[in-house]
Enzyme design. Structure first.
Site: not given
Lengths: 467, 74
Positions: A79, A153, A177
């Site tokens: 990420k 996310s 997330s």
């Protein structure tokens, strides 16, 4: 390229076996994953930065290794709020950038175990979102239906793992997330006990809640990843030793004596098909010997207030050093949250932290009679992209509130939470959270592994294979 | 936390005005010098947060540590 023989669709366990037997090289596996990324990323937008040359160099180095670490040659997506040496960290923001000189500790541990970093994955702006949509970098699409949100996310690591553009993902979970994209993309995601995986080299969002954890296609893969990520000085506490001593995950592992509480309040706010799926999963665990009972938390309805107050205040503080100069570059949504968070009175923040302790105390008392709690990960399957509201049980809710509704309260509890797929509805997956005591990750993995055979899971996304 | 005041009953004299969360938010936003064009959105977001804060008033929080490092579970 036949999907059935595509090594990019193997699990970590399967790929590791092939690599150790020298039937598959790390370079071949990386090339397969890169080929899928070239093919699918323009459609799914899972990678913000692909590092094909760097990945192939890492794979060649992996093939030269004489040892066989746990993740030898396994391609991973990181990420883009987590530093990878030599690659930019953008946090999915506009104009915000840091050039990383060194890996975050979590990334360094993956690399030390032989993993190959393919690139940096999509994220909501500064990880401050839950839907995988980003006004600066474009939306990340759900591999089961690109017209739908994938959740965020940790959107990029989730989508790349689900679609064969990586075999695993590394993401963060402040308020769900990891768990929300895991649920919407049919993956296993683990929010570890805070402190279990180091946070250095990670762009923070809210220090009271931030965690780093893995996304994987199956429970065994998730267990391997967590073992690598938590393998350090910070992990030498209590139950971590239990995980090392009990690494075997068997689908038919008896659960005699394991006491599970089904968190009824979160079932009641979920669609009926999610409720039915969770009840079915709980019955399967009961058949394996678990004692399953309903549970209610008196203070659960305060979790939203506590979380929003603490997160707004902490995020505003974290962004303070650059916020004044960068304000116009933020999306309106995130900018407004940060501006409002800056204006919260200190007494409000402190009261929210006190209330959080009350909630944790209630749960700790309740958990004296339980080993883990079960709850939906999301109240529904992936909603369409670009909608502002969704309907659940006939009532309309803002999209953000709906996606947060099941993951928010467990984020308060300073405990590990694992999300695992338990079913699908109209071709879209959804998951179940298993919430344990601090440092009880090994038990959560056992429960999740036991639940896998009871679930009618879908194969990797067919629409992608046919694309 | 301030919240909406109740209207005086028959024969009661109005007490001091209790500010609503919206009024508190507007005052804080104005004092902070939020740029024109941003005031409405920020005030609304802040008012929402202050209303959430008011909802915690029903909890007995005296004597509880406000430290963000959560307590170890038993």
């Amino acid at each position: 390229m036949s999907p059935d023989s595509d090594p990019a669709l193997l699990t970590i366990v399967e790929a590791g076996r092939e690599i150790r037997a020298r039937r598959l090289s790390a370079v071949e596996l990386t090339e397969a994953v890169l080929a899928r990324a070239q093919w699918l990323n323009p459609r799914l937008n899972a990678y913000l930065h692909l590092d094909a040359d760097g990945a192939l160099a890492q794979a060649r180095a992996a093939d030269r290794r004489r040892d066989h670490p746990a993740l030898l040659g396994i391609p991973v997506c990181i990420k883009d709020v987590i530093d990878v040496a030599g690659l930019p960290t953008t946090a999915g923001a506009a104009g915000w950038l840091r050039s990383s000189q060194r890996d975050a500790t979590a990334v360094a541990r993956l690399r030390a175990a032989g993993a190959v970093v393919i690139g940096k994955g999509h994220t909501n702006e500064f990880a401050y979102g839950i839907d995988g949509q980003n006004p600066h970098w474009g939306n990340c699409a759900n591999p089961y239906d690109p017209g739908r949100v994938c959740g965020g996310s940790s959107s990029g690591p989730a989508v790349s793992t689900a679609a064969g553009m990586a075999l695993a993902g590394l993401g963060t979970d402040t308020t769900g997330s990891l768990r929300v994209p895991a649920s919407l993309c049919g993956l296993v995601g683990i929010r570890p006990t805070p402190g279990e995986v180091p946070l250095d080299g990670v762009v923070p969002l809210a220090w009271s809640y931030d965690t780093v954890g893995p996304l994987a296609r199956c429970v065994s893969d998730a267990a391997l990843l967590l073992e690598v990520l938590a393998d350090g000085p910070q992990a030498d506490r209590g139950v971590c030793a239990e995980r090392r001593a009990n690494p075997a995950l068997r689908p038919d592992h008896p659960l005699d004596g394991v006491r599970l509480g089904v968190l009824e309040q979160l079932l009641e706010i979920s669609e009926s098909y999610v409720e039915a799926g969770l009840v079915q999963a709980a019955k399967h665990l009961e058949r394996l010997g678990a004692d399953v009972q309903p549970v209610r938390l008196e203070l659960l309805h305060h979790a939203g207030a506590i979380h929003h107050l603490v997160q707004h205040a902490e995020a505003a503080r974290i962004h303070m050093p650059w916020f004044e100069a960068q304000q116009p570059r933020y999306s309106d949504q995130v900018r407004t949250r940060l501006e409002a968070g800056r204006l919260l009175p200190a007494a409000v923040y402190l009261a929210a932290q006190q209330a959080r302790r009350r909630l944790i105390e209630e749960v700790a008392v309740k958990m004296r009679g339980l080993d883990a709690m079960l709850a939906p990960s999301t109240p529904m399957v992936a909603p369409p992209q670009n909608v502002e509201t969704v309907t659940i049980r006939g009532a309309t809710h803002p999209l953000r509130a709906a996606l947060l509704s099941c993951v928010l309260a467990p984020s308060e509890l300073a405990c590990p939470v694992l999300s695992t797929p338990i079913g699908h509805h109209q071709g879209l997956p959804y998951g179940m959270q298993i919430i344990g005591r601090p440092f009880s990750e090994s038990l959560l993995l056992r429960i999740a592994a036991a639940s896998e055979p009871g679930v009618d899971l879908m194969s990797p996304p067919l629409p992608i294979r046919e694309a | 936390m301030t919240g909406p005041g109740s209207a005086p009953g028959p024969g009661e004299r109005p007490g001091p005005h209790v500010q609503t969360t919206s009024e508190v938010a507007a005052r804080l936003t104005q004092a902070a010098g939020i740029p024109a064009g941003r005031e409405v959105a920020v005030t609304a977001a802040l008012a929402e947060l202050l209303a959430l804060a008011a909802s915690l008033d029903e909890l007995a929080l005296e004597g509880i540590s406000p430290a963000f490092d959560p307590p170890r579970w038993p």
